[in-house]
Design a protein around this motif. Sequence first.
Motif, PDB file in Angstrom:
ATOM      1  N   MET A   1       6.037  25.101 -39.735  1.00 41.64           N
ATOM      2  CA  MET A   1       5.998  24.750 -38.492  1.00 41.64           C
ATOM      3  C   MET A   1       7.033  23.795 -38.153  1.00 41.64           C
ATOM      4  O   MET A   1       7.324  22.838 -38.630  1.00 41.64           O
ATOM      5  N   LEU A   2       7.936  24.202 -37.013  1.00 43.11           N
ATOM      6  CA  LEU A   2       9.165  23.365 -36.941  1.00 43.11           C
ATOM      7  C   LEU A   2       8.620  22.321 -35.510  1.00 43.11           C
ATOM      8  O   LEU A   2       7.937  22.761 -34.559  1.00 43.11           O
ATOM      9  N   LYS A   3       8.819  20.980 -35.668  1.00 41.59           N
ATOM     10  CA  LYS A   3       8.425  20.096 -34.597  1.00 41.59           C
ATOM     11  C   LYS A   3       9.735  19.280 -34.104  1.00 41.59           C
ATOM     12  O   LYS A   3      10.389  19.047 -35.164  1.00 41.59           O
ATOM     13  N   ILE A   4       9.859  19.000 -33.080  1.00 40.19           N
ATOM     14  CA  ILE A   4      10.785  18.297 -32.335  1.00 40.19           C
ATOM     15  C   ILE A   4      10.277  17.244 -31.341  1.00 40.19           C
ATOM     16  O   ILE A   4       9.205  17.131 -31.064  1.00 40.19           O
ATOM     17  N   LEU A   5      10.822  15.918 -31.681  1.00 35.29           N
ATOM     18  CA  LEU A   5      10.464  14.664 -31.225  1.00 35.29           C
ATOM     19  C   LEU A   5      11.008  14.908 -29.780  1.00 35.29           C
ATOM     20  O   LEU A   5      12.339  15.000 -29.594  1.00 35.29           O
ATOM     21  N   ASN A   6      10.535  15.128 -28.631  1.00 35.17           N
ATOM     22  CA  ASN A   6      11.097  15.327 -27.402  1.00 35.17           C
ATOM     23  C   ASN A   6      10.978  14.146 -26.786  1.00 35.17           C
ATOM     24  O   ASN A   6      10.139  13.396 -26.368  1.00 35.17           O
ATOM     25  N   SER A   7      12.345  13.879 -26.292  1.00 41.41           N
ATOM     26  CA  SER A   7      12.664  12.432 -25.657  1.00 41.41           C
ATOM     27  C   SER A   7      11.725  12.537 -24.066  1.00 41.41           C
ATOM     28  O   SER A   7      11.800  11.559 -23.763  1.00 41.41           O
ATOM     29  N   LEU A   8      11.612  13.868 -23.557  1.00 43.02           N
ATOM     30  CA  LEU A   8      10.969  13.905 -22.265  1.00 43.02           C
ATOM     31  C   LEU A   8       9.529  13.324 -22.435  1.00 43.02           C
ATOM     32  O   LEU A   8       9.055  12.604 -21.493  1.00 43.02           O
ATOM     33  N   THR A   9       8.804  13.718 -23.403  1.00 43.20           N
ATOM     34  CA  THR A   9       7.353  13.346 -23.622  1.00 43.20           C
ATOM     35  C   THR A   9       7.272  12.127 -24.481  1.00 43.20           C
ATOM     36  O   THR A   9       6.085  11.234 -24.355  1.00 43.20           O
ATOM     37  N   ASP A  11       6.821  12.518 -27.591  1.00 44.29           N
ATOM     38  CA  ASP A  11       5.852  12.985 -28.756  1.00 44.29           C
ATOM     39  C   ASP A  11       6.603  13.978 -29.583  1.00 44.29           C
ATOM     40  O   ASP A  11       7.677  14.571 -29.000  1.00 44.29           O
ATOM     41  N   LYS A  12       6.184  14.145 -30.813  1.00 44.99           N
ATOM     42  CA  LYS A  12       6.590  15.103 -31.810  1.00 44.99           C
ATOM     43  C   LYS A  12       5.777  16.200 -31.306  1.00 44.99           C
ATOM     44  O   LYS A  12       4.464  16.301 -31.480  1.00 44.99           O
ATOM     45  N   GLU A  13       6.417  17.514 -30.934  1.00 43.94           N
ATOM     46  CA  GLU A  13       5.847  18.571 -30.386  1.00 43.94           C
ATOM     47  C   GLU A  13       6.402  19.831 -31.273  1.00 43.94           C
ATOM     48  O   GLU A  13       7.173  20.091 -31.946  1.00 43.94           O
ATOM     49  N   GLN A  14       5.332  20.822 -31.341  1.00 48.49           N
ATOM     50  CA  GLN A  14       5.716  21.884 -32.095  1.00 48.49           C
ATOM     51  C   GLN A  14       6.653  22.828 -31.153  1.00 48.49           C
ATOM     52  O   GLN A  14       6.590  22.925 -29.973  1.00 48.49           O
ATOM     53  N   PHE A  15       7.843  23.259 -31.968  1.00 46.90           N
ATOM     54  CA  PHE A  15       8.750  23.981 -31.113  1.00 46.90           C
ATOM     55  C   PHE A  15       8.340  25.480 -30.867  1.00 46.90           C
ATOM     56  O   PHE A  15       8.049  26.340 -31.938  1.00 46.90           O
ATOM     57  N   VAL A  16       8.365  25.835 -29.584  1.00 46.50           N
ATOM     58  CA  VAL A  16       7.801  27.123 -29.200  1.00 46.50           C
ATOM     59  C   VAL A  16       8.755  27.556 -28.084  1.00 46.50           C
ATOM     60  O   VAL A  16       8.744  27.010 -26.881  1.00 46.50           O
ATOM     61  N   PRO A  17       9.773  28.346 -28.458  1.00 43.30           N
ATOM     62  CA  PRO A  17      10.675  28.517 -27.419  1.00 43.30           C
ATOM     63  C   PRO A  17      10.216  29.548 -26.303  1.00 43.30           C
ATOM     64  O   PRO A  17       8.965  29.972 -26.239  1.00 43.30           O
ATOM     65  N   ILE A  18      10.943  29.379 -24.874  1.00 40.38           N
ATOM     66  CA  ILE A  18      10.328  29.872 -23.987  1.00 40.38           C
ATOM     67  C   ILE A  18      10.222  31.464 -24.212  1.00 40.38           C
ATOM     68  O   ILE A  18       9.367  32.025 -23.604  1.00 40.38           O
ATOM     69  N   THR A  19      11.351  32.200 -24.633  1.00 40.20           N
ATOM     70  CA  THR A  19      11.215  33.485 -24.997  1.00 40.20           C
ATOM     71  C   THR A  19      11.258  33.639 -26.574  1.00 40.20           C
ATOM     72  O   THR A  19      12.025  32.955 -27.221  1.00 40.20           O
ATOM     73  N   LEU A  54      17.897  26.536 -36.981  1.00 43.05           N
ATOM     74  CA  LEU A  54      17.224  27.366 -35.999  1.00 43.05           C
ATOM     75  C   LEU A  54      17.539  28.928 -36.604  1.00 43.05           C
ATOM     76  O   LEU A  54      16.360  29.745 -36.382  1.00 43.05           O
ATOM     77  N   LYS A  55      18.909  29.161 -36.740  1.00 39.51           N
ATOM     78  CA  LYS A  55      19.098  30.405 -37.108  1.00 39.51           C
ATOM     79  C   LYS A  55      18.562  30.831 -38.411  1.00 39.51           C
ATOM     80  O   LYS A  55      18.006  32.124 -38.668  1.00 39.51           O
ATOM     81  N   TYR A  56      18.459  29.853 -39.338  1.00 38.98           N
ATOM     82  CA  TYR A  56      18.003  30.097 -40.678  1.00 38.98           C
ATOM     83  C   TYR A  56      16.400  30.487 -40.451  1.00 38.98           C
ATOM     84  O   TYR A  56      15.871  31.301 -41.371  1.00 38.98           O
ATOM     85  N   LYS A  57      15.920  29.903 -39.380  1.00 34.08           N
ATOM     86  CA  LYS A  57      14.273  30.088 -39.205  1.00 34.08           C
ATOM     87  C   LYS A  57      14.031  31.496 -38.450  1.00 34.08           C
ATOM     88  O   LYS A  57      13.136  32.044 -38.125  1.00 34.08           O
TER      89      LYS A  57
END
Length: 327
Positions: A1-9, A11-19, A54-57
């Motif tokens: 599971m890839l997580k990103i610390l989102n500067s907007l929130t 919070d460290k959030e699970q990465f789920v792309p729009i598409t 991301l490409k590796y994933k």
Amino acid sequence: MLKILNSLTGDKEQFVPITKDEVLMYVCGITPYSDSHVGHGMSYVIFDVIKRYLKYKGYQVRHIQNFTDIDDKIIQRANENGTDPSDLSKNFMDAYFEDMNLLGVTNANEYPLATEEISGIIQMIEGLIEKEFAYESNGDVYFRVDAFEGYGKLSNRSLDGMIAGSRIAVSESKENPLDFTLWKGSKPGEPSWTSPWGAGRPGWHIECSAMSLSYLGKSLDIHGGGADLLFPHHENEIAQSEAFTGEEPFSKYWIHHGLLQLGSEKMSKSVGNLVTIKDAVSQYGRDGFRIFVLSSHYRNPLTWSEDALFAARTAGARLERTVNTVS
């Protein structure tokens, strides 16, 4: 599971792309009026690693990175050198690509130039005026910050707090001191383009929004840059983009890295405390520089240290020997 610390929130959030399986990523590029320095190198190494991972994933990554190829600093430097601003910026863009090749940074899919996106920028400004998020004043066009309800949500600032702490010079052309420039009326001798508000050129912030919209669509997955871009540049991008499209978020995830420091100061062209990428690679090697950058958490400031760089160069040589041995 890839997580990103989102500067907007925050919070460290699970990465789920729009598409599914596709990542749309925009990274702010340089203003090419001098050689790129190791602070730039740090930034683009970090986003290179993010893209590679991301490409590796298994994701298909569409990566856009702009050049701000018209700007007060470019015009000033060109005048000092007795050259044309477009020639000056072209030379330093070419030098940038040489530097990224030295660092092993993979290319973005597209590198749009501000001067080649004027029609899209004007169209976006016209839309903002029509929606009453912007207004013309004496040949300039400004974004009306108090018309955008979410202004300050990235940097966690309120309008009242920004006004109270503002060092922005009061301008009779502005309705509010915090209103920022979308279009700058031209001064004698400056490069300019025709617009509904007279000859001029785009402000800094609007170009990235127009390019994101043109090359990636109304919403992207990742927008990134240094912590110094969070406010006002990225804050203004959110405001003008979401005001124009009527949709949010402009970017689902925001990634900001710490800054490279020389002693107590940020390494910066304007300060003049620079180490060029060419000099750094010549002395410490590509792998040494990349290991130095990646040895620290990307969100933390990184202090330029010759001892740390020599150690990273040694580690890079050791790694190369190991790879050659097993292969």
